[in-house]
Enzyme design. Structure first.
Site, PDB file in Angstrom:
ATOM      1  N   GLU A 342      -4.902  -8.046   5.136  1.00 41.18           N
ATOM      2  CA  GLU A 342      -6.327  -7.975   5.471  1.00 41.18           C
ATOM      3  C   GLU A 342      -7.188  -8.884   4.592  1.00 41.18           C
ATOM      4  O   GLU A 342      -8.292  -8.524   4.218  1.00 41.18           O
ATOM      5  CB  GLU A 342      -6.834  -6.523   5.425  1.00 41.18           C
ATOM      6  CG  GLU A 342      -6.262  -5.662   6.541  1.00 41.18           C
ATOM      7  CD  GLU A 342      -7.072  -4.400   6.808  1.00 41.18           C
ATOM      8  OE1 GLU A 342      -8.200  -4.289   6.283  1.00 41.18           O
ATOM      9  OE2 GLU A 342      -6.574  -3.532   7.537  1.00 41.18           O
ATOM     10  N   HIS A 611      -6.775   1.387   0.302  1.00 42.04           N
ATOM     11  CA  HIS A 611      -5.326   1.495   0.159  1.00 42.04           C
ATOM     12  C   HIS A 611      -4.952   1.423  -1.322  1.00 42.04           C
ATOM     13  O   HIS A 611      -5.631   0.758  -2.119  1.00 42.04           O
ATOM     14  CB  HIS A 611      -4.612   0.356   0.886  1.00 42.04           C
ATOM     15  CG  HIS A 611      -4.615   0.490   2.375  1.00 42.04           C
ATOM     16  ND1 HIS A 611      -3.480   0.749   3.114  1.00 42.04           N
ATOM     17  CD2 HIS A 611      -5.619   0.402   3.286  1.00 42.04           C
ATOM     18  CE1 HIS A 611      -3.780   0.807   4.394  1.00 42.04           C
ATOM     19  NE2 HIS A 611      -5.080   0.595   4.523  1.00 42.04           N
TER      20      HIS A 611
END
Length: 625
Positions: A342, A611
């Site tokens: 990402e 995360h």
């Protein structure tokens, strides 16, 4: 698109790169550092590594056209991003509520109207830029490469020695700020700068640098980690209902450091229940709720307290191998390979490259196909978000785009990035490693899409290794990592938990389908609570996740097939472990043995990503006769 990008042609899965580009000769590197000069009559030396072309375009004219097209598209992109960025994160909303200022809402309304007006005015220019941008992308290689010449290259490796390699996989959620707000993040440039400094460790020193990850105490297969922080919490005492409070004890009276030896770790005095229950160390409920004590860096951020497992937990929990799960506050200083997901925003990628280039000589970034690529299943507005940094020379790189992206994921070129790295040489043969990084379909109901992507990835990986292997190659490691967007505990992810990839690769945290090892920890945070005080800093997040109630509160929990929370989740609460680092051994002479030295999650990116990064250290050496 999936063209090969090495010094020699490789298999092409879909069109997109010209034959000339695929066969373009690359610059030669000098001899490997520390390698002896060839002697007459000696065994032939392996070919030197090849440098990839840095630009994704084969000519400056194409690169200039791409810059012109991006310049025409920029006003519309900027205006749309500013409008989306007017959304508030939970932290901003709470701050504005405390301020109770009407001018904030007035400013947001005016800014939204101005941004929308600018977007409408810039659409004709954007349409012209799009017409120029689309054909240019067809001639673009699906990744860019950065090579930073460093005075001290990575140390080469001879097979007679046992060598450790450290891998990090992390999802950074570096979308444009307006889109990142949907994940309760935003402020992408600032987050990218902060994470770049945290991800870029100092170049590792000699042997001592590789002690940053604590190895397991037992070599048993079932114990790969060790608990570094299990905060004290008196049994039988209820948790506060409004928040999770993390309490840290005072400095040890003996003045021991956070890295004390086994004698200090077993000291009964520090683990004595009377001292743990002492009111001065634990404090009463009012003191535990006091933000000053919980937030004080000297009490919760002191390196001695943070690093000492015994000052954060009791001896019984530390000694139980089945209860261990390694939680690190900082990234180790000896990271060899960094696999990120990402990294969609190009400005964020540039910030990462500038900082990481000081520690990693080879970086592959801006990975993915843009525009209308037939093999990618439609129009792609974003790249794959994959980003690879390596201390070792990169011999070959290949990218493949998943053709079955669906829903919102269809706009990004998610795929598989394969790389071959040179680790050394032995008896005229190369010692190489293979590293694959991916990011699978995100929406929870799309389990079949993820299974298909995993199967495609295994096939592409096999083709890549067959195409770039040379006779006599010694394969030291084969690692597959990334955000797979499914876990091993949710009933909704059961179709993915039994995929064949877990038969070919080993997952150190997995005991079997639907069953993780007792010390395994989830890697997906509850994005709506990223800015709560107990998880607002690396040290607080580390100590919060070491508590069962902290994990239940701040980790995303098991889900059903439609993505809803599972109210009947089985087993103890460990959270959703969606970020993986898998590995496998390659058979062949000479025989090498791979051993997991440590597995950990890192809390250093607290409040920067939703995360938790995963760290795996592998020890590779000659197999016992």
């Amino acid at each position: 698109m999936a063209p090969s990008a090495t010094g020699r042609p490789g298999p092409t899965v879909c069109p997109g790169a010209s034959r000339k580009e695929q066969e373009e000769p690359a610059l030669l590197l000098g001899a490997l550092p520390g390698a002896p000069a060839p002697q007459p009559g000696s065994a032939p030396q392996p070919r030197p590594p090849m440098l990839l072309r840095e630009s994704p375009f084969s000519s400056r004219a194409l690169a200039a056209l791409n810059c012109l097209a991006q310049g025409l598209l920029f006003p519309s992109f900027w205006a749309a991003n500013q409008v989306l960025d007017l959304q508030e994160t939970t932290a901003e909303r709470k701050r504005h509520r405390r301020g109770r200022c009407c001018c904030t809402y007035t400013w947001r309304v005016l800014a939204g109207l101005a941004g929308t007006g600018l977007l409408l005015l810039s659409l004709p220019v954007a349409a012209l830029g799009l017409l120029l941008w689309l054909p240019v992308q067809a001639a673009r290689r699906p990744f860019a490469y950065q090579h930073t010449v460093r005075p001290a290259p990575a140390e080469t490796w001879a097979l007679q020695q046992r060598r450790t390699f450290t891998f990090v996989s992390a999802n950074l959620c570096l979308l444009p700020s307006g889109l990142a707000k949907f994940s309760n993040l935003g402020h992408t440039p600032q987050r990218a700068t902060a994470m770049a400094h945290k991800l870029a460790p100092a170049p590792p020193g000699p042997a001592s640098a590789r002690a940053s990850l604590m190895p397991p105490r037992h070599r048993a297969v079932s114990s790969y980690g060790v608990t570094l922080c299990t905060p004290l919490w008196p049994s039988g005492e209820p948790w506060p209902q409004d928040s999770v409070v993390v309490e840290m004890p005072e400095d040890d009276a003996s003045g021991g450091t956070g890295h004390s030896g086994g004698e200090e770790r077993g000291n009964v005095r520090r683990g004595n229940a009377e001292e743990r229950g002492n009111a001065e160390e634990r404090g009463n409920a009012e003191e535990r709720g006091n933000a000053e004590e919980r937030g004080n860096a000297e009490e919760c951020g002191n390196a001695e307290e943070r690093g000492n497992a015994e000052e954060c937990g009791n001896a019984e929990e530390r000694g139980n191998a089945e209860e261990r799960g390694n939680i690190e506050e900082r990234f180790p200083a000896d990271v060899d390979f960094l696999c990120l997901q990402e990294v969609f925003d190009l400005d964020a990628a540039a910030r990462l490259r500038r900082q990481l280039g000081r520690s990693f000589e080879h970086i592959v970034y801006d990975v993915g196909a843009y525009g209308l690529q037939g093999c990618c299943g439609g129009f792609k507005a974003f790249n794959s978000g994959l980003f690879l940094a390596s201390r070792y020379p990169v011999l070959a790189v290949q990218y493949h785009c998943y053709p079955n992206g669906a829903r919102e994921d269809a706009l990004s070129a998610k795929g598989l990035l394969c790389a071959q790295v040179l680790l050394g040489s032995a008896q005229g043969c190369r010692i190489v490693g293979y590293l694959s990084c991916t990011h699978l379909q995100a929406p929870a109901p799309d389990a079949e899409v993820r299974n298909a992507q995993l199967s495609l990835g295994l096939r592409w990986l096999q083709l890549f290794q067959e195409a770039h292997a040379e006779r006599g190659d010694v394969v030291a490691f084969d690692v597959y990592c990334g955000d797979l967007n499914f876990d091993n505990c949710s009933r909704g992810d059961e179709p993915n938990q039994t995929h064949r990839i877990f038969e070919l690769f080993r997952d150190p945290c997995r005991a079997g389908p639907g069953c993780d090892r007792p010390w395994a920890l989830g890697t997906l945070l509850n994005y709506l609570q990223l800015y709560e005080e107990p998880v607002s800093s690396p040290q607080r997040l580390k100590c919060t996740l070491a508590q069962a109630e902290g994990r239940r509160t701040y980790l995303a929990g098991p889900i059903l097939a439609d993505g809803r929370p599972d109210p009947t989740a089985r087993g103890p609460w460990r959270g959703r472990r969606v970020d993986y680092i898998l590995y496998r051994e390659h058979r062949g002479p000479p025989a090498l043995h791979t051993e997991v030295e440590a597995v950990s999650v890192v809390t250093q990116l607290a409040a920067c990503s939703d995360h938790l990064p995963v760290v795996l250290r592998l020890a590779v050496g000659p197999a016992a006769p």
